[in-house]
Enzyme design. Sequence first.
Site, PDB file in Angstrom:
ATOM      1  N   SER A  44       6.785   7.031  38.442  1.00 20.85           N
ATOM      2  CA  SER A  44       7.729   6.540  37.542  1.00 20.85           C
ATOM      3  C   SER A  44       8.693   7.760  37.206  1.00 20.85           C
ATOM      4  O   SER A  44       8.191   9.059  36.981  1.00 20.85           O
ATOM      5  CB  SER A  44       7.210   5.690  36.265  1.00 20.85           C
ATOM      6  OG  SER A  44       8.308   5.722  35.184  1.00 20.85           O
TER       7      SER A  44
ATOM      8  N   TYR B 271       2.758   6.731  28.822  1.00 22.31           N
ATOM      9  CA  TYR B 271       2.793   6.374  30.345  1.00 22.31           C
ATOM     10  C   TYR B 271       3.256   7.217  31.115  1.00 22.31           C
ATOM     11  O   TYR B 271       2.759   7.437  32.327  1.00 22.31           O
ATOM     12  CB  TYR B 271       3.878   4.864  30.271  1.00 22.31           C
ATOM     13  CG  TYR B 271       4.308   4.362  31.436  1.00 22.31           C
ATOM     14  CD1 TYR B 271       3.325   3.482  32.288  1.00 22.31           C
ATOM     15  CD2 TYR B 271       5.444   4.685  32.122  1.00 22.31           C
ATOM     16  CE1 TYR B 271       3.797   3.192  33.447  1.00 22.31           C
ATOM     17  CE2 TYR B 271       5.704   4.176  33.289  1.00 22.31           C
ATOM     18  CZ  TYR B 271       4.719   3.340  33.951  1.00 22.31           C
ATOM     19  OH  TYR B 271       5.217   2.870  35.163  1.00 22.31           O
TER      20      TYR B 271
ATOM     21  N   LYS C 102       1.113   8.853  34.519  1.00 17.31           N
ATOM     22  CA  LYS C 102       1.726   8.570  35.705  1.00 17.31           C
ATOM     23  C   LYS C 102       1.610  10.191  36.304  1.00 17.31           C
ATOM     24  O   LYS C 102       1.705  10.440  37.563  1.00 17.31           O
ATOM     25  CB  LYS C 102       3.135   8.100  35.883  1.00 17.31           C
ATOM     26  CG  LYS C 102       3.105   6.717  35.780  1.00 17.31           C
ATOM     27  CD  LYS C 102       2.648   5.911  36.748  1.00 17.31           C
ATOM     28  CE  LYS C 102       2.513   4.479  36.937  1.00 17.31           C
ATOM     29  NZ  LYS C 102       1.981   3.806  38.103  1.00 17.31           N
TER      30      LYS C 102
END
Length: 318
Positions: A121, A145, A149
């Site tokens: 991402s 997040y 990632k």
Amino acid sequence: MKLVVTGGAGFLGARLIGTLLSQERPAGFPEFTSIVSVDLAACPVDDARVQSVTGDIAGKAFIESVITPDVGAVYHLAAVVSGQAEADFDLGMAVNMAGTLTLLEACRKLPQPPRFVFASSLAVFGGKLPDLVPDDIAVMPQSSYGAQKAIGELLVNDFSRKGFVDGRVCRLPTIVVRPGKPNAAASSFASGIIREPLAGVDSVCPVPTGTRLWISSPDTVIANLIQAAVVEASRFGDTRTVNLPGISVTVAEMLDGLERVGGKDARARVTLAEDERIKRIVLSWPGDFDVTRSLSLGFTRDGDFDGVVRAHMRDHGQ
């Protein structure tokens, strides 16, 4: 041989599975006779070649029951999305970090290193960034997040260096327009300000209209995920991580495109109401990239945003 898709019941996973089964695959794509969808729900693709397996990807015994010696390739798309991972740190770590490691460790035990495509991402980026982000800039995530990632990227690269998997890390642009309902992703609004107005529903934009986004249509993202499994490993060079091509647009330009393609009434259904939580996450993401390397590897991008809107309307009979 089997191909495994984690997150196979989700929008992206199901679309990838459907495309792989309905279209001719490019030369160099791993051979397979069946696809195993791994998710918390059954894959919606109705095809005898698809086997749905439901369970927790962070569960070691569960994953080892899925990653059997006849697995030749894995697409790892399953994740707790950005807003949810920020709100529930433990869940994000269990799925996005520990789940990725568990999956890689299971692949490490296979007789032959599988092709391993990992969906990462733009959330891995953050801090002070140039207007045009180069391919080799260091990541500095500003969310849980993004950190999860980034850890996954490093794991896939190191497992590839050791010869345990043949990894490819794809940093996906924000996908616009996603069908269905809004989810907990911080980027969910980017589809919502197009999808809902075209369906006659009001929508709220939570970020300033000058916010620049790096986006890609669903069709192009799927084509690029397929291409990721085709590229010869040696062509990636020093890193298996690649920034997938996208197009750079501001929210204002997106709304202008909505009006040109969908009409003034559609544009009028979007109101502006900034949300500090979403804005803080989204504004940490870069909005434009130098994608010379990814284009040279055969990845593609959309022509313009109006075409992205038209494609959504075509797919949904609008």
